[in-house]
Design a protein around this motif. Structure first.
Motif, short mmCIF file in Angstrom:
data_model
loop_
_atom_site.label_atom_id
_atom_site.label_comp_id
_atom_site.label_asym_id
_atom_site.label_seq_id
_atom_site.Cartn_x
_atom_site.Cartn_y
_atom_site.Cartn_z
N GLU A 29 0.83 -1.21 0.00
CA GLU A 29 0.00 0.00 0.00
C GLU A 29 0.87 1.26 0.00
N GLN A 30 1.94 1.24 0.78
CA GLN A 30 2.84 2.39 0.81
C GLN A 30 3.47 2.60 -0.56
N LEU A 31 3.89 1.53 -1.18
CA LEU A 31 4.47 1.64 -2.52
C LEU A 31 3.45 2.17 -3.52
N SER A 32 2.23 1.71 -3.39
CA SER A 32 1.18 2.18 -4.29
C SER A 32 0.95 3.68 -4.12
N ARG A 33 0.96 4.15 -2.86
CA ARG A 33 0.80 5.59 -2.62
C ARG A 33 1.95 6.38 -3.22
N GLU A 34 3.15 5.89 -3.01
CA GLU A 34 4.31 6.58 -3.58
C GLU A 34 4.24 6.58 -5.10
N ASN A 35 3.82 5.47 -5.65
CA ASN A 35 3.68 5.36 -7.11
C ASN A 35 2.63 6.35 -7.61
N SER A 36 1.53 6.46 -6.88
CA SER A 36 0.48 7.41 -7.28
C SER A 36 0.99 8.85 -7.23
N GLU A 37 1.76 9.16 -6.18
CA GLU A 37 2.32 10.50 -6.08
C GLU A 37 3.26 10.80 -7.26
N LEU A 38 4.06 9.81 -7.59
CA LEU A 38 4.98 9.99 -8.71
C LEU A 38 4.22 10.15 -10.03
N LYS A 39 3.16 9.39 -10.19
CA LYS A 39 2.34 9.53 -11.40
C LYS A 39 1.71 10.91 -11.46
N GLU A 40 1.27 11.41 -10.31
CA GLU A 40 0.66 12.73 -10.26
C GLU A 40 1.67 13.81 -10.64
N ARG A 41 2.90 13.66 -10.09
CA ARG A 41 3.96 14.62 -10.46
C ARG A 41 4.24 14.57 -11.96
N LEU A 42 4.26 13.35 -12.46
CA LEU A 42 4.52 13.18 -13.89
C LEU A 42 3.40 13.82 -14.71
N SER A 43 2.18 13.61 -14.26
CA SER A 43 1.03 14.20 -14.95
C SER A 43 1.09 15.72 -14.92
N GLU A 44 1.46 16.27 -13.75
CA GLU A 44 1.58 17.73 -13.65
C GLU A 44 2.69 18.25 -14.56
N ALA A 45 3.77 17.48 -14.60
CA ALA A 45 4.88 17.91 -15.45
C ALA A 45 4.47 17.90 -16.93
#
Length: 191
Positions: free
Chosen positions: A49-65
């Motif tokens: 679950e922690q990895l999934s949250r981190e992955n989601s955050e990274l995807k969000e950053r990527l999307s914002e970028a």
């Protein structure tokens, strides 16, 4: 000859009580192993679950970028680097989780097989002679009524109440002591 039959019946009964005890111990061991495995799986779930949250955050950053106006080569290189890092971390963690689960399952399988082996051995050592179906009348007619509690056996009840196993079996016409159930009322003969 009657004394020999009585002693033989007591040996058969006591051996049956030992098998039941061995089976209870083996079942308790299995339950403890399952509880340990559940805790380990729970820990692994938290990590995933922690990895999934981190992955989601990274995807969000990527999307914002991507939405941002900066489309320079440097930004693309950073995005690519982040993707590579995330993928590499995910793969390493997946392998670690799979390895942990595999080890836990193998350990549990060994313990389960050992417990099953003990049960099979205990059952195989159980005397196969049939229990006598005739009941004697040579037991004291005085005594009291006893309500069976959890963990009671006929032998345990007899010892605790200064009685004899044969007396209790004969007085209550019990042909199979293993079928004694919690809450049963039985007569305990006493001299």
């Amino acid at each position: 000859m009657g004394l020999l039959k009585t002693n033989f019946a007591m040996v058969i009964f006591l051996a049956g009580g030992f098998v039941g005890y061995s089976q209870n111990v083996a079942v308790a061991d299995l339950q403890q192993d399952m509880a340990i495995l559940k805790r380990e799986v729970g820990k692994l779930r938290l990590e995933v679950e922690q990895l999934s949250r981190e992955n989601s955050e990274l995807k969000e950053r990527l999307s914002e970028a991507r939405r941002g106006e900066a489309s320079s080569d440097a930004l693309r290189a950073q995005v690519s680097s982040v993707r590579s890092e995330v993928s590499a971390q995910n793969e390493v963690l997946k392998r670690e989780i799979i390895e942990r689960v595999k080890k836990d399952i193998e350990a549990l399988a060994e313990q389960t097989n050992a417990a099953i082996g003990k049960l099979a051995k205990a059952i195989g050592e159980r005397p196969q002679a049939p229990m006598p179906k005739t009941f004697g009348t040579d037991f004291p007619q005085t005594g009291f009524t006893y309500v069976v509690k959890s963990g009671d056996t006929v032998g345990k009840i007899a010892r605790a109440n200064n009685s004899k196993i044969k007396w209790i079996l004969d007085a209550n016409k019990i042909s199979d002591p293993s079928k004694l159930q919690v809450g049963d009322s039985i007569f305990i003969p006493q001299k």
